[in-house]
Motif scaffolding. Structure first.
Motif, PDB file in Angstrom:
ATOM      1  N   ARG A   1     -26.111   0.595  21.519  1.00  0.00           N
ATOM      2  CA  ARG A   1     -27.004  -0.326  22.720  1.00  0.00           C
ATOM      3  C   ARG A   1     -28.068   0.450  23.504  1.00  0.00           C
ATOM      4  O   ARG A   1     -28.534  -0.191  24.355  1.00  0.00           O
ATOM      5  N   ILE A   2     -28.263   1.707  23.008  1.00  0.00           N
ATOM      6  CA  ILE A   2     -29.347   2.241  23.868  1.00  0.00           C
ATOM      7  C   ILE A   2     -30.407   2.615  22.760  1.00  0.00           C
ATOM      8  O   ILE A   2     -30.450   2.604  21.488  1.00  0.00           O
ATOM      9  N   TRP A   3     -31.641   2.904  23.388  1.00  0.00           N
ATOM     10  CA  TRP A   3     -32.811   3.360  22.803  1.00  0.00           C
ATOM     11  C   TRP A   3     -33.174   4.898  22.932  1.00  0.00           C
ATOM     12  O   TRP A   3     -32.894   5.198  23.872  1.00  0.00           O
ATOM     13  N   ARG A   4     -33.590   5.443  21.670  1.00  0.00           N
ATOM     14  CA  ARG A   4     -33.879   6.874  21.877  1.00  0.00           C
ATOM     15  C   ARG A   4     -35.315   6.985  21.402  1.00  0.00           C
ATOM     16  O   ARG A   4     -35.755   6.334  20.653  1.00  0.00           O
ATOM     17  N   VAL A   5     -35.791   8.151  21.705  1.00  0.00           N
ATOM     18  CA  VAL A   5     -37.178   8.552  21.359  1.00  0.00           C
ATOM     19  C   VAL A   5     -37.186  10.056  20.634  1.00  0.00           C
ATOM     20  O   VAL A   5     -36.566  10.641  20.993  1.00  0.00           O
TER      21      VAL A   5
ATOM     22  N   TRP B   1     -34.215  13.908  18.692  1.00  0.00           N
ATOM     23  CA  TRP B   1     -34.028  12.237  19.316  1.00  0.00           C
ATOM     24  C   TRP B   1     -33.411  12.768  20.860  1.00  0.00           C
ATOM     25  O   TRP B   1     -32.490  13.658  20.776  1.00  0.00           O
ATOM     26  N   SER B   2     -34.063  12.131  21.454  1.00  0.00           N
ATOM     27  CA  SER B   2     -33.737  12.330  23.111  1.00  0.00           C
ATOM     28  C   SER B   2     -33.588  10.857  23.907  1.00  0.00           C
ATOM     29  O   SER B   2     -34.418   9.920  23.469  1.00  0.00           O
ATOM     30  N   GLY B   3     -32.994  11.050  24.994  1.00  0.00           N
ATOM     31  CA  GLY B   3     -33.312  10.042  26.020  1.00  0.00           C
ATOM     32  C   GLY B   3     -32.168   9.005  25.722  1.00  0.00           C
ATOM     33  O   GLY B   3     -31.268   8.718  24.649  1.00  0.00           O
ATOM     34  N   SER B   4     -32.081   7.868  26.774  1.00  0.00           N
ATOM     35  CA  SER B   4     -31.296   6.910  26.670  1.00  0.00           C
ATOM     36  C   SER B   4     -31.818   5.728  27.476  1.00  0.00           C
ATOM     37  O   SER B   4     -31.454   5.556  28.534  1.00  0.00           O
ATOM     38  N   PHE B   5     -32.478   4.958  26.811  1.00  0.00           N
ATOM     39  CA  PHE B   5     -33.001   3.611  27.342  1.00  0.00           C
ATOM     40  C   PHE B   5     -32.700   2.292  26.963  1.00  0.00           C
ATOM     41  O   PHE B   5     -31.974   2.139  26.061  1.00  0.00           O
ATOM     42  N   ALA B   6     -32.701   1.456  28.021  1.00  0.00           N
ATOM     43  CA  ALA B   6     -31.942   0.112  28.105  1.00  0.00           C
ATOM     44  C   ALA B   6     -32.636  -0.650  27.084  1.00  0.00           C
ATOM     45  O   ALA B   6     -31.927  -1.605  26.369  1.00  0.00           O
ATOM     46  N   SER B   7     -33.997  -0.361  26.969  1.00  0.00           N
ATOM     47  CA  SER B   7     -34.751  -1.415  26.189  1.00  0.00           C
ATOM     48  C   SER B   7     -35.999  -0.670  25.378  1.00  0.00           C
ATOM     49  O   SER B   7     -36.249   0.298  25.838  1.00  0.00           O
ATOM     50  N   SER B   8     -36.430  -1.307  24.328  1.00  0.00           N
ATOM     51  CA  SER B   8     -37.501  -0.675  23.639  1.00  0.00           C
ATOM     52  C   SER B   8     -38.761  -0.577  24.604  1.00  0.00           C
ATOM     53  O   SER B   8     -39.553   0.586  24.435  1.00  0.00           O
TER      54      SER B   8
END
Length: 312
Positions: free
Chosen positions: A135-139, A147-154
């Motif tokens: 359910r999360i986006w990573r970059v 890969w890192s981060g935890s974002f709710a949307s693209s």
């Protein structure tokens, strides 16, 4: 042709509603998709817009009609995003005027690759990749290997990549390391900055390229390459930590599998494209690059001996 709106729709999804794309010739495509889609759930072609006669557009559903549209339009199910992109390109691309459901941004989202990773760019420069995990986006920022981060949307993920790039611009964009990373961004090669400091000597730094992420200062192992910058009048300089000057040149060091070091080609400061091509050729066939460098080294030594003999 870049279909920016389609790419952002495929990455962000549409929820339960359709999102429309205005084409350059004013015809409309309506799509419905889950986030991180390489295949769109539903694609409705408004009246006047015909689907190509290909397997990608075979799943036609005559029973479903988009609310508020004429029944002469056609709804297709499970259409690859690439196929919709080809249709849009055939009609001149996306219209400059679109709905305002996506905010204007300073980046472009490109179509997902086979692994579902979306390249994010700012003009010709790649900022990194984003991908959905659960359910999360990573970059994966430019130059990173994890890969890192935890974002709710693209949108949040892509905006984060842009923020990282802008921060790099502010502090390091003109440094040799980042010029080199830009030149090699499309190659997909693992790059790693290395440095060392010796008491009484100027610090050295370089960018290492090999498949095992090992330091070039080793004995044995796999072939590797190091790239750095130096002033033509100071061949002992080895750096990627300062701005590039006109009097500089790029230098390449090669190591074979036994750890033997050899000077590779040199390139003028502005010839980063040629340098990138040389790096790619080496990565594809290290032995051929090594043989060419060895032959050039022998030629230099022979020329030096002949010159010395002529002077004596």
């Amino acid at each position: 042709m870049l279909t920016e709106r389609l790419n952002r729709i495929a990455a962000a999804g549409t929820g339960r509603e359709y999102t429309r794309i205005r084409l350059a010739d004013d015809l409309m495509v309506y799509v419905k998709a889950m986030p991180n889609s390489t295949v769109l759930d539903e694609v409705y072609l408004a009246p006047g817009l015909a689907a190509p006669d290909t397997d990608d557009w075979e799943a036609e559903d005559d029973k479903l009609v988009l609310t508020g549209q004429s029944a002469s339009g056609t709804l297709y199910l499970e259409v690859p995003a690439d196929a919709v992109g080809d249709l849009i390109a055939a009609h001149g691309g996306e219209h400059a005027t679109q709905d305002t459901d996506f905010p204007p941004v300073g980046y472009q989202v490109h179509p997902a690759d086979g692994a579902g990773h979306y390249p994010v760019r700012r003009g010709p420069h790649r900022l990194g990749y984003m991908a959905r995990r659960g359910r999360i986006w990573r970059v994966l920022p430019l130059g990173a290997t994890v890969w890192s981060g935890s974002f709710a949307s693209s949108e949040e993920a892509a905006a984060h990549l842009l923020k990282l790039a802008e921060a790099a611009d502010k502090y390091t964009a003109r440094r040799a390391e980042w010029v080199l990373r830009d030149a090699l961004a499309e190659c997909g090669l693992p790059l790693r900055r290395e440095s060392r400091a010796v008491v009484g000597q100027a610090p050295t730094s370089w960018v290492e390229i090999d498949s095992l992420h090992r330091s070039p200062y080793r004995t044995g192992g796999e072939p590797s390459m190091a790239v750095y910058l130096h002033d033509r009048e100071d061949e002992d300089e080895m750096t990627v930590d300062r701005e590039i000057a006109e009097a500089d040149e790029w230098a390449v060091l090669l190591w074979d599998a036994d750890g033997t070091q050899l000077q590779g080609r040199t390139f003028a400061a502005a010839d980063t494209a040629d340098l990138a091509a040389y790096v790619v050729d080496w990565h594809r066939d290290p032995e051929a690059a090594w043989s060419a460098a060895l032959a050039a080294d022998h030629a230099r030594r022979l020329a030096a001996l002949n010159a010395a003999a002529a002077r004596s």
